[in-house]
Design a protein around this motif. Structure first.
Motif: not given
Length: 428
Positions: A307-312, A336-338
């Motif tokens: 979810t956090a990645l989609r927000d970013r 990408e790294r995250a």
């Protein structure tokens, strides 16, 4: 440029003020000396014309010089002017001697004496600036005359000095101007590319541009300030060019990201989706472990990584819509790294939970393998083994399963089999 006529002029005894007399030269001696001097004048004239035509001297004359280069060129230019003045005085004496000699094919003794004074005496008048302080008075410099040979020696010294200074400046410009111009063109290209990417100023590019402007001004107006131990020092320019390459590579990478953005987004989205799936599996497996394994001592798996990645990713999409590609490139690389780190973390948490269930399955398999071995050895009716098998099966097929207890039971089951196997071998 040196090439005096002392070997052709005999009996020179005049001092620097013209006092005294020189033994008159013969007609043949005069003619020989005049021939040598005319040849010498042609060589000197050709050398001066060649010096004036040097690209380096044209650059120095046309440039707005500063600093060390200005100081040294002022000195060299003064020496060059004096050189021409001495050459003019030298020519006047030589022309006077030629004119006097041309009056008669057989000059009388008085004419020969006068010619001897011109050719071997102190006949060349120095320009005022070349008269040393000790030869001056309150009313100004006294006239000072030197011989033709001494005039050639002074011109040679001045020529070598000027040529050396011009060569030094030319060497510095040769070493610095081309890489400077290449760096300036690289900066212009990088600036154009940066403008197409987001239309805003690039801080590092601006900093390098300011450094390059200052460096360019210095190279063009004071190239000799870069000389170290007789050689141009390009270190400062090399550092600017390296910084430009770094910025240029960064901007080129941003441009590639802009052009390949749909594919890049698809790849990072795939990683996010896999992360979310792995998260779900890790949570489900963890809950299964809590239900089936006694005291697993496992940390709870992470939640919300995907979810956090989609927000970013959504925030990056807003930057893309605003055309802020330079800012976006850095953040996209971080995303990408995250995403890769989040996926690896979720995989690790899944492996921890699945490992306990795999351990239970392994122990179940070993129990059945040990029982089959006991049957092959004819120990299937052994009361101790029967009791251990029943105990192990109860532990391994009861939830929650105590893996430590099951491992201990299996170890005892294996020990009893080995002991029984040894006893059977001994009886045989």
């Amino acid at each position: 440029m040196r090439g005096g006529t002392g070997e052709a002029i005999a009996g020179q005894t005049l001092d620097q003020s013209g006092a005294g007399a020189a033994a008159p030269m013969s007609r043949e001696g005069v003619d020989h000396a005049l021939r040598k001097l005319r040849e010498e004048r042609e060589r000197i004239s050709a050398s001066l014309v060649e010096l004036e035509g040097q690209p380096g001297i044209r650059l120095l004359k046309g440039a707005r010089l500063t600093g060390e280069t200005w100081r040294r060129w002022e000195d060299a230019r003064s020496r060059l002017g004096t050189l021409w003045q001495i050459f003019d005085a030298y020519q006047r004496v030589l022309e006077a001697a030629c004119e006097l000699r041309g009056r008669s094919p057989r000059p009388d003794p008085a004419t020969l004496a006068e010619l001897s004074g011109l050719l071997s005496g102190c006949s060349v008048e120095l320009p005022d600036g070349e008269i040393p302080l000790e030869h001056r008075t309150l009313l100004g410099p006294q006239e000072r005359r030197i011989t033709l040979d001494e005039a050639v020696a002074m011109m040679s010294d001045a020529f070598e000095f000027v040529a050396r200074e011009v060569a030094a400046a030319d060497s510095a410009w040769t070493a610095l101007l081309l890489p400077l111009e290449e760096a300036e063109e690289s900066w212009r290209e990088a600036t154009r590319l940066a403008h197409t990417l987001d239309g805003t100023r690039h801080p590092e590019l601006d900093r390098v541009g300011r450094e390059l402007t200052a460096l360019g001004r210095l190279v063009r107006t004071d190239p000799l300030s870069f000389m170290q131990n007789g050689h141009p020092d390009t270190g400062r320019l090399d550092r600017v060019r390296a910084a430009l390459r770094t910025v240029g590579d960064e901007l080129a990478g941003v441009a590639r990201m802009r052009d390949e953005y749909p594919g890049l987004v698809a790849r990072v989205t795939a990683v996010i989706e896999e992360t979310e799936q792995t998260e779900r599996r890790a949570r489900e497996t963890y809950e299964t472990v809590l239900a089936k394994i006694h005291s697993p001592n496992l940390p709870a798996p992470s939640e919300g990584l995907g979810t956090a990645l989609r927000d970013r990713l959504a925030a990056l999409e807003r930057l893309r819509e605003a055309g802020r590609w330079v800012e976006m490139a850095g953040r996209f690389a971080e995303l990408e790294r995250a995403a890769e780190e989040a996926l690896e973390r979720a995989r690790g948490e899944l492996r921890l939970s699945a490992g306990l269930l795999d351990r239970r399955g392994e122990l179940r398999g070993r129990l059945e393998a040990y029982r089959a071995k006991a049957a092959r050895l004819g120990l299937i009716e052994d009361e101790r083994l029967t009791a251990l098998y029943g105990e192990a099966r109860e532990v391994l097929w009861t939830a929650p399963c105590d893996l430590r207890r099951a491992t201990a039971i299996l170890a005892e089951f294996q020990r009893v089999i080995r002991a029984s196997e040894s006893e059977t071998g001994t009886r045989r």
